[in-house]
Write a protein that holds these residues in place. Structure first.
Motif, PDB file in Angstrom:
ATOM      1  N   PHE A   2       0.921  -1.039   0.028  1.00 39.67           N
ATOM      2  CA  PHE A   2      -0.082   0.058   0.138  1.00 39.67           C
ATOM      3  C   PHE A   2       0.677   1.591  -0.445  1.00 39.67           C
ATOM      4  O   PHE A   2       2.122   0.820   0.589  1.00 39.67           O
ATOM      5  N   GLU A 163      -3.611   4.206  -0.039  1.00 37.54           N
ATOM      6  CA  GLU A 163      -4.073   3.298  -1.999  1.00 37.54           C
ATOM      7  C   GLU A 163      -3.594   1.900  -1.036  1.00 37.54           C
ATOM      8  O   GLU A 163      -2.144   1.678  -1.476  1.00 37.54           O
ATOM      9  N   PRO A 164      -4.685   1.447  -0.997  1.00 38.61           N
ATOM     10  CA  PRO A 164      -4.078  -0.290  -0.799  1.00 38.61           C
ATOM     11  C   PRO A 164      -3.620  -0.239  -2.471  1.00 38.61           C
ATOM     12  O   PRO A 164      -4.479  -0.297  -3.815  1.00 38.61           O
ATOM     13  N   GLU A 165      -2.392  -1.544  -3.032  1.00 46.23           N
ATOM     14  CA  GLU A 165      -1.870  -2.162  -4.306  1.00 46.23           C
ATOM     15  C   GLU A 165      -3.272  -2.386  -4.627  1.00 46.23           C
ATOM     16  O   GLU A 165      -3.684  -2.262  -6.057  1.00 46.23           O
ATOM     17  N   TYR A 242     -11.013  -0.651   2.875  1.00 50.37           N
ATOM     18  CA  TYR A 242      -9.404  -1.193   4.346  1.00 50.37           C
ATOM     19  C   TYR A 242      -8.786  -2.104   3.715  1.00 50.37           C
ATOM     20  O   TYR A 242      -8.851  -3.240   2.467  1.00 50.37           O
ATOM     21  N   ASP A 243      -7.988  -1.659   4.557  1.00 53.11           N
ATOM     22  CA  ASP A 243      -7.203  -2.479   4.667  1.00 53.11           C
ATOM     23  C   ASP A 243      -6.463  -2.747   6.197  1.00 53.11           C
ATOM     24  O   ASP A 243      -5.813  -1.289   6.352  1.00 53.11           O
ATOM     25  N   ALA A 246      -2.808  -1.973   6.176  1.00 54.65           N
ATOM     26  CA  ALA A 246      -2.873  -0.182   5.822  1.00 54.65           C
ATOM     27  C   ALA A 246      -2.733   0.777   6.697  1.00 54.65           C
ATOM     28  O   ALA A 246      -2.825   2.318   7.303  1.00 54.65           O
TER      29      ALA A 246
END
Length: 396
Positions: A2, A163-165, A242-243, A246
């Motif tokens: 992320f 920004e999660p991958e 959501y992560d 992260a």
């Protein structure tokens, strides 16, 4: 994987949240003194409060709500802590919210937070004036951040975009205040964090506990713990993203940045110093040493005087009650060794180098106890004449 990016401003970037700050005459010269934060939808709430036994009326009012309640509105006032005001202080909050419902009927389980002088009831008439002045559709985080300031010399806010991958981006934004009455016993300030992440309730508690422990709970200006210390985390899930890892990292970054801003703004402070402890018997003992150093008046005044007197550091470590030994202890100011078993006396060259480091606005005092593997870092500042001047006439 992320990415985390800082954004200019704070609350205005978080989806579904609105805020504003106005002046009602609690502060002089027309400065903002009442603020709100609201959400389009109900938010989950996670909170950490002061360890002071005399908790202020807003905290007592909050704790009347059932476990896992949700809210859509937060009201904040400056100049009056509404602390040590008894049952009347709590009733005053209920009266204000009853009045607010006439202007904002969507109000559900509202929360209040206050900061300022202890021992006086709220000026309900003035605070109620804010309800007709607020723009409930505003995203005025600058106005809100300034409204909650007391002896702060600058506003404190931050927003992070995560920004999660392989996921939907989300945001965390926060405003906070604090400059005096700062001691590592939960926050000693007010901090309001909002996020549009789809944050599970269990994850919120875990992430906030970790973040506070290594940020606000590791910060000290003067060793005094307020009656009103509050960190609130409101999540409305409006981004849908959501992560877990992260979010935890972003929240830790957010709270550490704001905690350091508080220490940097310590009343009259000129130095921001990290007390980095390694080699303690346990992490708890490392924490005990770090906090003892960040709170020590003798250490703080040495920082102000730019005096590399390692004896004050060693004495504070020895008095903290942890396992320690002068034959294994090592003290450095940044990368300059000032004490170890074979170099106990500070020679002229090393003293000059250490003194030069102490003239910097920020640096690290590293203490390796040489006993075990426990580590902890606390943050503190110097203590000078201006602190006395500010607090001698605080009520004015």
């Amino acid at each position: 994987m992320f990415n985390i990016f800082p954004l200019k401003g704070s609350l205005e970037h978080v989806k579904g949240f609105y805020c504003d700050g106005v002046s009602v005459g609690l502060k002089p010269n027309g400065a903002n003194d009442v603020a709100f934060i609201r959400s389009d939808v109900l938010c989950d709430v996670e909170a950490v409060f002061t360890t002071n036994q005399f908790q202020a009326a807003p905290i007592v009012h909050f704790k009347r709500y059932p476990e896992n309640f949700q809210t859509n509105f937060l009201l904040i006032n400056a100049k009056n802590a509404n602390a040590m005001t008894g049952r009347k202080g709590i009733e005053d909050i209920d009266t204000l919210f009853a009045s607010l419902r006439a202007t904002y009927p969507a109000l559900q389980n509202p929360i209040m937070s206050s900061t300022g002088v202890i021992g006086y009831r709220l000026n309900q008439e003035k605070i109620a004036q804010s309800f007709s002045k607020f723009d409930f559709e505003a995203k005025n985080s600058d106005g809100a951040a300034r409204a909650i300031m007391t002896t702060d010399s600058f506003k404190k806010e931050l927003c992070l975009r995560v920004e999660p991958e392989n996921g939907t981006p989300f945001h965390l934004g926060a405003i906070c205040k604090g400059a005096g009455m700062i001691n590592p016993a939960m926050a000693t300030m007010l901090c309001f964090i909002v996020t549009d992440a789809a944050l599970p309730k269990a994850d919120a508690k875990e992430a906030l506990s970790y973040a506070v422990e290594h940020s606000f709970n590791a910060a000290s200006v003067d060793g005094d713990t307020s009656t009103n210390d509050t960190v609130l985390l409101l999540s409305n899930g409006q981004s849908g993203g959501y992560d877990k890892e992260a979010f935890k990292e972003a929240l830790a970054l957010l709270t550490k940045h704001l905690a350091l801003e508080i220490v940097r703004d310590g009343e009259g402070a000129t130095k921001l110093v990290a007390f980095e402890i390694t080699g303690a018997a346990t992490s708890e003992e490392a924490k005990k040493v770090a906090k003892a150093l960040s709170n020590s008046l003798l250490v703080k005044t040495a920082l102000f005087g730019e005096d590399p007197n390692w004896g004050r550091i060693a004495s504070t470590i020895g008095a903290s009650g942890v396992t320690c030994n002068d034959e294994t202890l090592e003290i450095k100011y940044d990368d300059v060794l000032v004490f170890n078993n074979t170099q106990r006396e500070l020679d002229k060259e090393r003293e000059m180098k250490a003194a030069a480091i102490m003239k910097q606005p920020s640096y690290t005092i590293h203490c390796d106890l040489g006993i075990g593997s426990g580590t902890f870092t606390a943050y503190g500042c110097d203590l000078g004449h201006q602190y006395v001047t500010i607090n001698a006439d605080y009520r004015s």
